[in-house]
Design an enzyme around this catalytic site. Structure first.
Site, mmCIF file in Angstrom:
data_model
loop_
_atom_site.group_PDB
_atom_site.id
_atom_site.type_symbol
_atom_site.label_atom_id
_atom_site.label_comp_id
_atom_site.label_asym_id
_atom_site.label_seq_id
_atom_site.Cartn_x
_atom_site.Cartn_y
_atom_site.Cartn_z
ATOM 1 N N HIS A 1 0.821 -1.383 -0.006
ATOM 2 C CA HIS A 1 -0.018 -0.102 0.057
ATOM 3 C C HIS A 1 0.892 1.116 0.074
ATOM 4 C CE1 HIS A 1 -2.812 2.981 1.724
ATOM 5 N NE2 HIS A 1 -3.986 2.111 1.571
ATOM 6 N N ASP B 1 3.271 -4.500 7.904
ATOM 7 C CA ASP B 1 1.963 -3.921 7.609
ATOM 8 C C ASP B 1 0.705 -4.795 7.971
ATOM 9 O OD1 ASP B 1 -0.238 -2.854 6.898
ATOM 10 O OD2 ASP B 1 0.626 -1.905 4.789
ATOM 11 N N GLN C 1 -4.289 -5.278 7.023
ATOM 12 C CA GLN C 1 -5.406 -6.489 6.458
ATOM 13 C C GLN C 1 -5.283 -7.580 7.185
ATOM 14 O OE1 GLN C 1 -7.890 -5.413 4.625
ATOM 15 N NE2 GLN C 1 -6.930 -3.502 3.841
ATOM 16 N N LYS D 1 -10.141 -0.762 10.676
ATOM 17 C CA LYS D 1 -10.509 -1.958 9.837
ATOM 18 C C LYS D 1 -10.832 -3.421 10.534
ATOM 19 C CE LYS D 1 -7.272 -0.260 6.603
ATOM 20 N NZ LYS D 1 -7.859 0.027 5.205
ATOM 21 N N CYS E 1 -4.728 2.362 -3.738
ATOM 22 C CA CYS E 1 -3.523 2.708 -3.039
ATOM 23 C C CYS E 1 -2.467 1.992 -3.404
ATOM 24 C CB CYS E 1 -3.768 3.046 -1.499
ATOM 25 S SG CYS E 1 -5.072 4.414 -1.119
HETATM 26 C C1 LIG Z 1 -2.449 -3.128 3.530
HETATM 27 C C2 LIG Z 1 -2.748 -1.661 3.973
HETATM 28 N N1 LIG Z 1 -1.746 -0.825 4.542
HETATM 29 C C3 LIG Z 1 -2.014 0.311 5.008
HETATM 30 C C4 LIG Z 1 -3.279 1.009 4.922
HETATM 31 C C5 LIG Z 1 -3.300 2.123 5.332
HETATM 32 O O1 LIG Z 1 -4.362 2.176 6.625
HETATM 33 P P1 LIG Z 1 -4.869 3.634 7.195
HETATM 34 O O2 LIG Z 1 -5.447 4.524 6.266
HETATM 35 O O3 LIG Z 1 -5.640 3.175 8.277
HETATM 36 O O4 LIG Z 1 -3.565 4.171 7.653
HETATM 37 C C6 LIG Z 1 -4.390 0.146 4.280
HETATM 38 C C7 LIG Z 1 -5.477 0.784 4.333
HETATM 39 O O5 LIG Z 1 -6.192 0.870 3.255
HETATM 40 C C8 LIG Z 1 -4.101 -1.302 3.986
HETATM 41 O O6 LIG Z 1 -4.988 -1.751 3.292
#
Ligand SMILES: Cc1ncc(COP(=O)(O)O)c(C=O)c1O
Lengths: 126, 420
Positions: free
Chosen positions: B132, B210, B213, B236, B375
């Protein structure tokens, strides 16, 4: 069934009018919608302040491409002053579908590109 | 509060739905909401919404500072939430769980604090093509500042990481950090984190994962995985927006300089300099989102009561069903791995219909999915697509939701005259 994807929108998407590029052309501009990657280019041939010929090319969602096709029909043979006076609502009315805030930029990308090509104003139309 | 589900063997998603107020509402002129965008954010059960209200009605006070009853109660509730989060991921010590706003902030914290202190010219940070943007951009920023370099682990055609490439990078002896996602938000790939950690540690590199998910959907044990840092978002995983967690191994966190400076993170302040508070306060400058943290604790209770393995099992069955049903639709292309290493994310395209048109037509049927680059622009470029449509499931989704999705996709096919 979907209000957004009425038959005339899908028709313009599948069979776009004035599609392609003009060589030579007097004006050309291309832009994209960073949010969803829709891309539209518009070429103009001018004659005494009127749009003698217009062509668009691009790719993206049906709303963005149908809107470009419909817009070319609206302005072909019209004056640059006509283009200058065109508002976002003029185009949205012509599309005749309920555009939600999320899809507004898809629908208006072509008008933004046309105004930039016609007289250099590169802003989202009001 | 319902404790029914803990005792029933059968995972009853239809009953769980009743506990999510938003899933009762109608959208687009009277259609029931079919919510298939939980990878973006989950919906919240009534218990979590109630916890927010209860905090402000009965417990609200600033933490740490007061000696009066309310402040003590708020501080206690905040600490208990931290302990719940630590238990969920099996962190050895709750003080290793720093409350932040979200995954993005957690990764930026590590990049700015650990990264600035530990990265230098020629050092390498290894990321992957599944990342992401929030696990790419923070590293680009600090790498540019420190003269460090970035490398990306490529994927195979099904979206699995090519670990040989990690080995090649590690063999350079210059890799200081490996930062990869546990689950791809765009493809659903579950990456082999324990194996990545083992290889990275053998080469002397630190590992950040990370977990945005993964924590909401899978059992996660940071000790068994061996990770050094683990980042995730409360919103989430049934919790409120605005609260997230950075887990970090104590010795690493203790050696790191602070990220933000201010109140609550200091021991002493003079005109010239300050000394830092102990963990976790050192990384929690200013008034935190106490109510959100407390409500996240309630979300963790909710998940634990259902049990993470049961949630995982339910989602696996749903995704298996979704992949099979979608595969029956002529013109559908599915992305991501097929197998056990796949989460509740289903990315697809339909003929040459732009994903925004798919999502637009589904929306008029009351179905919420996501369309776009998720993203993950480098990943989309690698797959050779501008965008995909993405349906993602959670504990409250049912096979009927998938059936509705399939019905609506058939409408898309018809509208756009997709050839068989
Ligand atoms: C794999 C992953 N990393 C990071 C994020 C970023 O999360 P946040 O927007 O809550 O910081 C997301 C959220 O869309 C994600 O799916």
């Amino acid at each position: 069934m979907s209000d957004l994807y009425r038959e005339h929108i899908l028709d313009h998407y599948r069979n776009p009018r004035n599609y392609g590029t003009l060589e030579p052309h007097d004006r050309s501009f291309e832009d994209s919608n960073p949010l969803c990657g829709d891309r539209v280019r518009i070429d103009l041939r001018l004659d005494n302040g009127t749009i003698a010929d217009i062509a668009f090319s691009g790719r993206g969602c049906a709303i963005s491409q149908a809107s470009a096709s419909i817009l070319t029909e609206m302005v072909k043979g019209q004056s640059l002053d006509f283009v200058k006076a065109l508002t976002a609502d003029d185009l949205l009315d012509e599309l005749g579908i309920p555009i939600s805030p999320a899809r507004r930029k898809c629908a208006l990308l072509s008008l933004k590109v046309l105004k930039a090509a016609a007289y250099g104003l590169n802003e989202w139309p009001e | 509060m319902s404790t029914l589900h803990a005792h029933t063997r059968q995972f009853d998603a239809r009953a769980l739905r009743e506990e999510f107020p938003i899933l009762q509402r109608l959208v687009r002129g009277g259609k029931p909401l079919i919510y298939l965008d939980s990878a973006a954010t989950s919906q919240k059960p009534a218990a979590v919404i109630q916890a927010l209200e209860d905090f402000y009605r009965t417990t609200n006070a600033n933490i740490h500072r007061g000696v009066y009853e309310l402040s003590e109660a708020a501080t206690l509730a905040y600490d208990q939430a931290r302990a719940k989060v630590a238990r969920l991921i099996n962190a050895p010590d709750p003080r290793e769980c720093i409350f932040v706003r979200n995954t993005t902030e957690a990764i930026n914290l590590v990049a700015q604090s650990w990264g600035r202190a530990n990265l230098g010219p020629g050092d390498i940070v290894v990321l992957s093509l599944l990342e992401h943007h929030s696990n790419i951009v923070p590293w680009q920023l600090i790498a540019r500042e420190r003269g460090a370099e970035l490398r990306y682990i490529d994927i195979d055609e099904s979206g699995r990481l090519l670990l040989e490439q990690l080995d090649e990078y590690l063999a350079s002896g210059r890799v200081k950090l490996v930062s990869v996602t546990h689950v791809s938000n765009a493809l659903g790939t579950i990456t082999p984190v324990a194996e990545i950690v083992e290889r990275a540690h053998a080469a002397g590199a630190v590992v950040l994962v990370d977990g945005a998910q993964s924590v909401p959907h899978l059992p996660v044990d940071v000790q068994a995985l061996g990770v050094d840092f683990y980042a995730f978002s409360g919103h989430k995983m049934l919790g409120p927006m605005g609260i997230g967690v950075l887990y970090g191994r104590r010795e690493l966190l203790e050696a790191m300089p602070p990220f933000l400076g201010g109140g609550d993170m200091i021991r002493t302040v003079t005109l010239e300099e300050s000394t830092w508070a102990d963990l976790p306060a050192k990384f929690e400058a200013g008034t935190p989102s106490v109510a959100d943290a407390v409500a996240l604790g309630v979300a963790v209770d909710y998940l634990q009561r259902l049990s993470m393995p049961a949630i995982r099992q339910h989602e696996m069955e749903l995704v298996r069903y979704a992949l099979a049903r979608l595969d029956e639709i002529p013109g559908v292309t599915l992305y991501g791995p097929v197998g056990e290493d796949r989460s509740g994310v289903v990315s697809f395209t339909l003929g040459d219909v732009h994903p925004h048109d798919i999502a637009g037509i589904l929306d008029s049927e009351g179905i919420a999915i996501r369309a776009g680059h998720h993203c993950a622009q480098p990943l989309m470029r690698r797959l050779g697509v501008v965008a995909t449509a993405r349906a993602s499931v959670y504990l409250y989704n049912t096979e009927e939701d998938i059936d509705r999705l399939v019905d609506a996709l058939l409408i898309v096919r018809q509208l756009f005259n997709i050839e068989d």
